[in-house]
Scaffold this motif. Structure first.
Motif: not given
Lengths: 253, 253
Positions: A225-243
């Motif tokens: 969750q900390k990492h997701l909050d740090t990632i600025a781009s919604p597209q990269l948040q999505k990649i982060y979540s899915e992988i």
């Protein structure tokens, strides 16, 4: 072996140089853009042409051109003897139709960049022939440039290519994402060089499933969750979540 | 430097061995599971304990424990002098509150697996201290185990950790995907070893943006569609599509 190379891009360049270095005669470079054909031909001290009607006789024609151009070049190609091979991971051997008596595939499994030398001794080459005899000849030719020659059907080669896209092209893209992120923190990408190398070296001896580490592997939801909050781009948040979800499911179910 | 290691997992093990190899004295291993504490302590020929009340005096306490356990261990920790550091990429220095006079972070940027030796000379260690003096001491301690010691704020370290997850953990997961795919084609994952290594070696000299290759880089939609048709899992199709789209957009806009 008298060889004509069609194409003047990364794969054409690396193959031409390797063939020449291993005693084969590159008799001609073809490219529809004369300047590109000439540039590679000069490097190899050989001839070039930019029209298929000017092609010389050879034992082997290597079509090291883009997948998109392949069909039209085969279509425009005069019917000449010799073995005709393409170098594409994802194109079926049947792209040659029944135009030539001897045809097949000569697929080097590597990522070629113009500015980076590669050692062909380390590169697997997968061949396929329109009959057993052609397959055997191509296997032998591959054996002159690498100890890692192998046979693969078109179906196997396609899967191999997809696997290579995941393991290589996509990993490289993730390196790019990491580089962007470090830049935004005022840090140099060099910092990650040893980690990236270690990650690639690890799976030379462990299986990647054994080598997996990280917050998703541990199902450490707080860190994720900390990492997701740090990632600025919604597209990269999505990649982060899915992988992360795929990793967590694989290891924590 | 008299050092106590809290934890007995991968990071604890590698740090403890490296500290000992570089002339520091590991006076004790703490772990709440006595068997784990004992196993590591025996490897290092030192003492162990499984209760925080039994901790020995030391100059440095390294909390090499999971992010989740960190807060409660700090809470239960007796107030003892010495520098207290955690090793987590994504945990703020303030997790220590104002319990100790000297505290900070000692973050080795590496992927540790128990069965794989690592060379600490190649591993960057990023430190942070609760004041300049502590930061300087930690920087010097880091310098005794690696030439790649550096300073990073909690904010920088978090970004560094996210970058490392993309570049290392996620890349490794993509290797796993590739291994599964090759298995389904009856081929060995070994085939991809050289390609994976070359991909990691390439970005030691080129930037990853320069090193990018593959169908998405060329916006080769025909090949990408063939690949999507080959991938059996809808979840992996999604990953394939999204990463390809991000690459295509970056290079072909």
């Amino acid at each position: 072996m008298k060889t004509v190379i069609l194409g003047a891009g990364n794969v054409a360049t690396h193959l031409a140089e390797t063939f020449q270095a291993n005693g084969h005669e590159i008799v001609q470079i073809y490219n529809r853009t004369p300047q590109s054909a000439m540039a590679l031909a000069q490097r190899l001290n050989t001839d070039y042409c930019h029209s298929l009607s000017q092609l010389k006789k050879a034992d082997l024609y290597i079509y090291a051109i883009s997948d998109n151009a392949l069909e039209s070049v085969i279509h425009e190609m005069p019917v000449i003897s010799g073995i005709h091979v393409h170098t594409a991971g994802s194109v079926d051997i049947n792209v040659f139709g029944n135009k030539f008596g001897q045809f097949g595939v000569f697929y080097p499994l590597q990522t070629f960049s113009k500015d980076k030398k590669v050692n062909f001794e380390e590169i697997p080459v997968f061949v396929e022939g329109n009959n057993e005899n052609v397959a055997k000849m191509l296997f032998e030719i591959a054996g002159t440039i690498t100890p890692k020659a192998g046979l693969a059907t078109s179906e196997q080669r396609l899967k191999l290519h997809v696997a290579a896209v995941f393991a290589c092209n996509f990993s490289n893209y993730l390196y790019t994402v990491a580089a962007d992120m470090l830049k935004s923190a005022g840090m140099s990408f060099d910092i990650l060089h040893p980690l990236i190398l270690e990650t690639a070296e690890k799976i030379q001896t462990l299986s990647p499933a054994e080598a997996q580490t990280g917050p998703a592997r541990r199902n450490d939801t707080t860190t994720m969750q900390k990492h997701l909050d740090t990632i600025a781009s919604p597209q990269l948040q999505k990649i982060y979540s899915e992988i992360s979800r795929l990793i967590s499911e694989r290891y924590n179910d």
